[in-house]
Design a protein around this motif. Structure first.
Motif, PDB file in Angstrom:
ATOM      1  N   TYR A   3       4.165  -5.991  -8.157  1.00 15.86           N
ATOM      2  CA  TYR A   3       4.232  -4.840  -7.261  1.00 15.86           C
ATOM      3  C   TYR A   3       2.897  -4.539  -6.594  1.00 15.86           C
ATOM      4  O   TYR A   3       2.762  -3.551  -5.869  1.00 15.86           O
ATOM      5  N   TYR A   4       1.893  -5.409  -6.817  1.00 17.57           N
ATOM      6  CA  TYR A   4       0.596  -5.189  -6.191  1.00 17.57           C
ATOM      7  C   TYR A   4      -0.075  -6.513  -5.844  1.00 17.57           C
ATOM      8  O   TYR A   4       0.296  -7.576  -6.335  1.00 17.57           O
ATOM      9  N   ILE A   5      -1.081  -6.400  -4.974  1.00 15.64           N
ATOM     10  CA  ILE A   5      -1.922  -7.513  -4.536  1.00 15.64           C
ATOM     11  C   ILE A   5      -3.331  -7.127  -4.984  1.00 15.64           C
ATOM     12  O   ILE A   5      -3.754  -5.993  -4.747  1.00 15.64           O
ATOM     13  N   LEU A  78       4.948   6.348   1.953  1.00 13.59           N
ATOM     14  CA  LEU A  78       3.768   6.210   2.808  1.00 13.59           C
ATOM     15  C   LEU A  78       2.730   7.241   2.408  1.00 13.59           C
ATOM     16  O   LEU A  78       3.088   8.309   1.927  1.00 13.59           O
ATOM     17  N   PRO A  79       1.460   7.017   2.607  1.00 15.06           N
ATOM     18  CA  PRO A  79       0.861   5.776   3.088  1.00 15.06           C
ATOM     19  C   PRO A  79       0.836   4.717   1.986  1.00 15.06           C
ATOM     20  O   PRO A  79       1.221   4.976   0.841  1.00 15.06           O
ATOM     21  N   CYS A  80       0.362   3.530   2.348  1.00 16.11           N
ATOM     22  CA  CYS A  80       0.211   2.443   1.369  1.00 16.11           C
ATOM     23  C   CYS A  80      -1.011   2.742   0.504  1.00 16.11           C
ATOM     24  O   CYS A  80      -2.107   2.949   1.022  1.00 16.11           O
ATOM     25  N   ASN A  81      -0.816   2.765  -0.792  1.00 14.09           N
ATOM     26  CA  ASN A  81      -1.943   3.042  -1.682  1.00 14.09           C
ATOM     27  C   ASN A  81      -2.737   1.784  -1.989  1.00 14.09           C
ATOM     28  O   ASN A  81      -2.173   0.728  -2.259  1.00 14.09           O
ATOM     29  N   VAL A  82      -4.046   1.947  -1.913  1.00 14.50           N
ATOM     30  CA  VAL A  82      -4.996   0.903  -2.281  1.00 14.50           C
ATOM     31  C   VAL A  82      -5.918   1.540  -3.317  1.00 14.50           C
ATOM     32  O   VAL A  82      -6.488   2.605  -3.062  1.00 14.50           O
ATOM     33  N   SER A  95      -6.887  -3.201  -5.583  1.00 12.69           N
ATOM     34  CA  SER A  95      -5.467  -3.547  -5.595  1.00 12.69           C
ATOM     35  C   SER A  95      -4.728  -2.730  -4.551  1.00 12.69           C
ATOM     36  O   SER A  95      -5.013  -1.547  -4.364  1.00 12.69           O
ATOM     37  N   ALA A  96      -3.769  -3.379  -3.906  1.00 16.03           N
ATOM     38  CA  ALA A  96      -2.930  -2.696  -2.909  1.00 16.03           C
ATOM     39  C   ALA A  96      -1.473  -2.833  -3.318  1.00 16.03           C
ATOM     40  O   ALA A  96      -1.077  -3.843  -3.913  1.00 16.03           O
ATOM     41  N   VAL A  97      -0.699  -1.836  -2.988  1.00 14.96           N
ATOM     42  CA  VAL A  97       0.734  -1.904  -3.224  1.00 14.96           C
ATOM     43  C   VAL A  97       1.291  -3.094  -2.440  1.00 14.96           C
ATOM     44  O   VAL A  97       0.811  -3.406  -1.344  1.00 14.96           O
ATOM     45  N   VAL A 118       3.491  -5.906   6.828  1.00 14.08           N
ATOM     46  CA  VAL A 118       2.487  -5.078   6.140  1.00 14.08           C
ATOM     47  C   VAL A 118       1.940  -5.833   4.934  1.00 14.08           C
ATOM     48  O   VAL A 118       0.729  -5.824   4.677  1.00 14.08           O
ATOM     49  N   GLN A 119       2.807  -6.523   4.210  1.00 13.84           N
ATOM     50  CA  GLN A 119       2.377  -7.329   3.071  1.00 13.84           C
ATOM     51  C   GLN A 119       1.350  -8.373   3.497  1.00 13.84           C
ATOM     52  O   GLN A 119       0.328  -8.557   2.839  1.00 13.84           O
ATOM     53  N   GLU A 120       1.617  -9.064   4.600  1.00 14.62           N
ATOM     54  CA  GLU A 120       0.682 -10.073   5.103  1.00 14.62           C
ATOM     55  C   GLU A 120      -0.668  -9.448   5.442  1.00 14.62           C
ATOM     56  O   GLU A 120      -1.724 -10.001   5.122  1.00 14.62           O
ATOM     57  N   LYS A 121      -0.645  -8.294   6.093  1.00 14.29           N
ATOM     58  CA  LYS A 121      -1.892  -7.622   6.466  1.00 14.29           C
ATOM     59  C   LYS A 121      -2.673  -7.159   5.229  1.00 14.29           C
ATOM     60  O   LYS A 121      -3.880  -7.340   5.160  1.00 14.29           O
ATOM     61  N   LEU A 122      -1.975  -6.575   4.262  1.00 12.76           N
ATOM     62  CA  LEU A 122      -2.667  -6.116   3.058  1.00 12.76           C
ATOM     63  C   LEU A 122      -3.189  -7.291   2.224  1.00 12.76           C
ATOM     64  O   LEU A 122      -4.249  -7.195   1.615  1.00 12.76           O
ATOM     65  N   THR A 123      -2.473  -8.395   2.236  1.00 15.05           N
ATOM     66  CA  THR A 123      -2.950  -9.595   1.551  1.00 15.05           C
ATOM     67  C   THR A 123      -4.229 -10.093   2.207  1.00 15.05           C
ATOM     68  O   THR A 123      -5.201 -10.450   1.520  1.00 15.05           O
ATOM     69  N   LYS A 124      -4.274 -10.073   3.544  1.00 13.49           N
ATOM     70  CA  LYS A 124      -5.501 -10.451   4.272  1.00 13.49           C
ATOM     71  C   LYS A 124      -6.655  -9.534   3.893  1.00 13.49           C
ATOM     72  O   LYS A 124      -7.786  -9.975   3.710  1.00 13.49           O
ATOM     73  N   VAL A 125      -6.363  -8.251   3.805  1.00 10.56           N
ATOM     74  CA  VAL A 125      -7.387  -7.266   3.434  1.00 10.56           C
ATOM     75  C   VAL A 125      -7.972  -7.619   2.076  1.00 10.56           C
ATOM     76  O   VAL A 125      -9.183  -7.735   1.915  1.00 10.56           O
ATOM     77  N   ILE A 126      -7.104  -7.793   1.098  1.00  5.09           N
ATOM     78  CA  ILE A 126      -7.557  -8.053  -0.278  1.00  5.09           C
ATOM     79  C   ILE A 126      -8.333  -9.369  -0.353  1.00  5.09           C
ATOM     80  O   ILE A 126      -9.386  -9.441  -0.994  1.00  5.09           O
TER      81      ILE A 126
END
Length: 129
Positions: A3-5, A78-82, A95-97, A118-126
């Motif tokens: 459930y997280y990255i 919302l918002p996406c928690n990091v 970690s991001a949701v 959104v998953q792809e973007k948050l994965t890039k962030v992490i």
């Protein structure tokens, strides 16, 4: 499915980790709407000591708008928690949701592609931190 990255940063300060995370979010079109200092909150409310732990409420306005149009109750997610946490000095976990995992509970096919984006973007962030 997790459930997280997540990633772990070594030899860094907590403050630097938050700054790097915020900058990486901005690169992917996210703003930080909220910043909750869990350590300070637990100290104030419970007089409990806790390690450095901050929740960043990240939002990509365009994607949030698309999600709200597809599902009017999606604002509950919302918002996406990091989270940025330092359990040991000099080692900080970020970690991001995983929105694709959390959106499975909603069962709205219109959200699937938005959640994947959104998953792809948050994965890039992490990965970029």
């Amino acid at each position: 499915m997790s459930y997280y990255i997540s990633t772990t940063l070594k030899n860094t300060t907590f403050k630097d980790a938050i700054e790097k995370t915020t900058a990486a979010l901005k690169e992917e079109g996210f703003g930080v709407l909220t910043e909750i200092d869990i350590k300070a909150t637990l100290k104030k409310k419970l007089d409990a000591d806790f390690y450095n732990y901050t929740i960043l409420g990240a939002c990509n306005p365009q994607m949030a708008h698309q999600a709200l149009q597809a599902e009017n109750k999606i604002g509950t997610m919302l918002p996406c928690n990091v989270i940025v946490q330092e359990r040991e000095p000099g080692t900080v976990e970020v970690s991001a949701v995983d929105p694709a995992a959390s959106m499975m509970a909603v069962q709205n096919v219109a959200l699937v592609s938005i959640a994947k984006d959104v998953q792809e973007k948050l994965t890039k962030v992490i990965k970029s931190i």
